[in-house]
Design a protein around this motif. Structure first.
Motif, PDB file in Angstrom:
ATOM      1  N   LEU A  63     -73.716  45.649 -46.378  1.00  0.00           N
ATOM      2  CA  LEU A  63     -73.556  44.586 -47.374  1.00  0.00           C
ATOM      3  C   LEU A  63     -72.076  44.309 -47.580  1.00  0.00           C
ATOM      4  O   LEU A  63     -71.288  45.238 -47.752  1.00  0.00           O
ATOM      5  N   VAL A  64     -71.704  43.041 -47.579  1.00  0.00           N
ATOM      6  CA  VAL A  64     -70.322  42.619 -47.794  1.00  0.00           C
ATOM      7  C   VAL A  64     -70.295  41.778 -49.060  1.00  0.00           C
ATOM      8  O   VAL A  64     -70.933  40.716 -49.133  1.00  0.00           O
ATOM      9  N   PRO A  78     -71.489  35.368 -38.248  1.00  0.00           N
ATOM     10  CA  PRO A  78     -72.202  34.755 -39.377  1.00  0.00           C
ATOM     11  C   PRO A  78     -73.554  35.424 -39.593  1.00  0.00           C
ATOM     12  O   PRO A  78     -74.193  35.898 -38.656  1.00  0.00           O
ATOM     13  N   THR A  79     -73.976  35.460 -40.850  1.00  0.00           N
ATOM     14  CA  THR A  79     -75.237  36.102 -41.214  1.00  0.00           C
ATOM     15  C   THR A  79     -75.764  35.477 -42.486  1.00  0.00           C
ATOM     16  O   THR A  79     -75.128  34.588 -43.084  1.00  0.00           O
ATOM     17  N   LYS A  84     -74.214  35.806 -53.129  1.00  0.00           N
ATOM     18  CA  LYS A  84     -72.823  36.092 -52.763  1.00  0.00           C
ATOM     19  C   LYS A  84     -72.660  37.480 -52.159  1.00  0.00           C
ATOM     20  O   LYS A  84     -71.635  38.141 -52.361  1.00  0.00           O
ATOM     21  N   VAL A  85     -73.660  37.895 -51.414  1.00  0.00           N
ATOM     22  CA  VAL A  85     -73.609  39.148 -50.683  1.00  0.00           C
ATOM     23  C   VAL A  85     -74.093  38.894 -49.270  1.00  0.00           C
ATOM     24  O   VAL A  85     -75.224  38.434 -49.066  1.00  0.00           O
ATOM     25  N   ALA A  86     -73.247  39.173 -48.285  1.00  0.00           N
ATOM     26  CA  ALA A  86     -73.614  39.013 -46.879  1.00  0.00           C
ATOM     27  C   ALA A  86     -74.353  40.256 -46.410  1.00  0.00           C
ATOM     28  O   ALA A  86     -73.902  41.384 -46.660  1.00  0.00           O
ATOM     29  N   VAL A  87     -75.487  40.063 -45.745  1.00  0.00           N
ATOM     30  CA  VAL A  87     -76.351  41.156 -45.329  1.00  0.00           C
ATOM     31  C   VAL A  87     -76.380  41.210 -43.803  1.00  0.00           C
ATOM     32  O   VAL A  87     -76.681  40.216 -43.146  1.00  0.00           O
ATOM     33  N   LEU A  95     -71.627  46.302 -33.625  1.00  0.00           N
ATOM     34  CA  LEU A  95     -71.340  45.362 -34.701  1.00  0.00           C
ATOM     35  C   LEU A  95     -69.938  45.609 -35.217  1.00  0.00           C
ATOM     36  O   LEU A  95     -69.589  46.732 -35.576  1.00  0.00           O
ATOM     37  N   ASN A  96     -69.133  44.545 -35.244  1.00  0.00           N
ATOM     38  CA  ASN A  96     -67.773  44.613 -35.779  1.00  0.00           C
ATOM     39  C   ASN A  96     -67.599  43.444 -36.735  1.00  0.00           C
ATOM     40  O   ASN A  96     -67.386  42.302 -36.323  1.00  0.00           O
ATOM     41  N   ILE A  97     -67.719  43.707 -38.016  1.00  0.00           N
ATOM     42  CA  ILE A  97     -67.591  42.674 -39.038  1.00  0.00           C
ATOM     43  C   ILE A  97     -66.115  42.376 -39.252  1.00  0.00           C
ATOM     44  O   ILE A  97     -65.308  43.291 -39.420  1.00  0.00           O
TER      45      ILE A  97
END
Length: 302
Positions: A63-64, A78-79, A84-87, A95-97
């Motif tokens: 979670l971001v 993108p996800t 307002k929370v990116a999952v 995976l490299n956010i």
């Protein structure tokens, strides 16, 4: 790092229960200090990518938090976004956010933004024999008091005295609702304090305790003994009224305490002095033992 346990009812009458374990790891990083930018990625922060999911979990997610990030940011890959929370759902693919902002440098705001409840912890007193520990809790809620759970773990080499507990502030009545205190054991366990507090609305409360500093063995000191010893941060847990969060956890700053430190140059001085005395004594005795004496006859002048 912390482990939280919670008992959950399986049936409606709670005749059967199960235990839920939650492990959390909290880390605070500041990329602005190194690059003057807010840009970050998993690879730059942790030096690796996420390559697979947890084999024991039913699902693994990252979670971001996108709150207070502004509008000029870019999040890759993108996800989906929920409140307002990116999952990100972890799979067996790497995976490299990455998160970047369209700015040359980041400038901190001039006025700090304080939460509704925050705390400050610091040492008081002077000298190397005794001192004091004080924590100041601020409640900025002007309408209602705030329940706060204060948890602190103090190393065993600081001997706390519970009878010296003092509460100072605007309103000091019924501040401590409940308390658990576990005294320390030398070289065995730390002192644990856990208190349920009720902080009045729009007030500042200070809790203070006195302690004595323990004299450590010279073998228990670290190589940089004159630097001091680190004391971990305290944890405050509170619940904000009319909020969707389960609870707000606040960590205070870590502290540095100076303990009575011996003069580590004395062993060197003793060794050099002892070696000098032994060398002089041994040299004199050895010279007398191996030297051969003979009578020298002198000729008269006749």
């Amino acid at each position: 790092m912390a482990i939280h346990t919670k008992s959950i009812c399986i049936t409606e009458d709670c005749s059967e229960r199960t235990l839920e374990l939650t492990q959390t790891i909290t880390s605070v990083l500041d990329p602005v200090r190194e690059t003057s930018r807010r840009d970050w990625s998993l690879e730059s922060v942790f030096d690796r990518q996420l390559r697979n999911a947890c084999p024991l979990a039913s699902e693994s997610k990252v979670l971001v938090q996108l709150k207070d990030t502004g509008d000029h940011y870019e999040l890759k890959p993108p996800t989906e976004t929920q409140n307002k929370v990116a999952v990100y759902h972890l799979t067996n693919n790497p995976l490299n956010i990455r998160m970047t902002w369209k700015e040359s440098s980041f400038i901190y705001p001039h006025l700090p933004v304080y939460p509704m409840v925050y705390a400050e912890r610091y040492f008081t007193g002077y000298g190397q024999e005794r001192g004091g520990l004080t924590i100041t809790i601020h409640n900025r809620n002007k309408l209602s008091p705030m329940p706060v759970i204060y948890y602190d773990s103090i190393p065993w080499y600081l001997k706390l005295y519970l009878h010296t507990l003092k509460i100072e502030g605007n309103q000091t009545d019924n501040i401590i609702q409940n308390m658990y205190y576990q005294p320390s054991i030398d070289r065995g366990r730390p002192t644990v304090i856990e208190a349920e507090l009720l902080i009045p609305a729009d007030s500042i409360i200070s809790l203070s305790l006195d302690f004595d500093k323990v004299f450590l063995k010279y073998t228990e000191h670290r190589p940089d003994a004159n630097r001091g010893f680190d004391v971990g941060s305290a944890v405050l847990t509170t619940w904000i009224p009319e909020s969707d969060r389960n609870g707000l956890r606040i960590y205070t700053d870590t502290l540095l305490v100076n303990l009575p430190t011996p003069d580590f140059s004395m062993p060197y001085n003793v060794i050099t002095l002892t070696c000098t005395v032994i060398a002089l004594f041994f040299g004199s005795i050895f010279n007398l033992l191996i030297r051969s004496f003979s009578v020298v006859e002198t000729m008269s002048d006749s």
